[in-house]
Design an enzyme around this catalytic site. Sequence first.
Site, PDB file in Angstrom:
ATOM      1  N   SER A  56     -30.226  24.240  18.907  1.00 44.01           N
ATOM      2  CA  SER A  56     -31.131  23.740  19.594  1.00 44.01           C
ATOM      3  C   SER A  56     -31.583  24.902  20.845  1.00 44.01           C
ATOM      4  O   SER A  56     -31.916  25.939  20.472  1.00 44.01           O
ATOM      5  CB  SER A  56     -30.840  22.440  20.174  1.00 44.01           C
ATOM      6  OG  SER A  56     -32.068  21.589  20.597  1.00 44.01           O
ATOM      7  N   ASP A  61     -32.409  18.860  14.477  1.00 41.44           N
ATOM      8  CA  ASP A  61     -31.747  19.430  15.679  1.00 41.44           C
ATOM      9  C   ASP A  61     -30.149  19.680  15.088  1.00 41.44           C
ATOM     10  O   ASP A  61     -29.361  19.014  14.612  1.00 41.44           O
ATOM     11  CB  ASP A  61     -31.685  18.458  16.682  1.00 41.44           C
ATOM     12  CG  ASP A  61     -31.210  19.033  17.842  1.00 41.44           C
ATOM     13  OD1 ASP A  61     -29.998  19.747  18.067  1.00 41.44           O
ATOM     14  OD2 ASP A  61     -32.185  18.924  19.305  1.00 41.44           O
TER      15      ASP A  61
END
Length: 262
Positions: A40, A152
């Site tokens: 991320s 993610d």
Amino acid sequence: MEPKIGLALGSGGSRGFAHIGVLKVLSEAGITVDYIAGSSMGALVGVLYGAGYKPDFLEKMAIQFRRKYLLDFTVPKMGFIKGDKAKQLVEMLVNQRKLEDLTPRVSVVATDLKKGEKIIFQKGDIAAAVRASIAIPGIVVPQTVNGKIYVDGGVIDRVPVSVVKTMGADIIIAVDVSYFDDDPDITSIYDVIMQSMDIMEREMGKYREIESDIMIKPILSHIKSTQYTNVQEIIEQGEMETRKVLKSLTEKIKDWKERQHE
């Protein structure tokens, strides 16, 4: 002979700006980072550093950052934010480089949503890989790459220590910018999702500390992952916590060198 230093940069929204402070202090101390693995926000900072942006420049860029640069709202189906703006911003900044062109080498971690598996991008389109890694489930529309749906990287490996280890690192520095708030102010769907991910992280984090040689945990308890107004403070926290471990890190480097001569 010098040990290969690996840096595992964790996810955490705006708290991930602390990674810039970490890189800044390591650079000032003359410690060369050979490998980076990021999830991320950690992936975003990692690829920009690998693309040649110095920590001081990344700091200036982060301070000028505004959420509107990344937010492109859409009618909710698989997420509230399309993510096109974020992808275009990364494309512009890396200037047609591929992941394999980055120095140091960078691995971007994402999650295969259908198979529930960790996927590690090490070659090809940087922007697509980062876009996949920052796709917070329920918030950002998942990224499709070659017919596969990704979300993610923090869902499956928030601080990818094992990834940087397999890249060949002799000494691993992990940077965990997560924080579990046991009395959060939950007022939006984003708060619900991020608190849920923090609960998962709390259970997984205990093993990660054992696997890394150095663990850096910037104290960001009062800063929400959605908060982009305290960027300077977040970076400074990263710097401060990294300075605390410098002595230990230099000792580990020294010990590693001595073992090579035994």
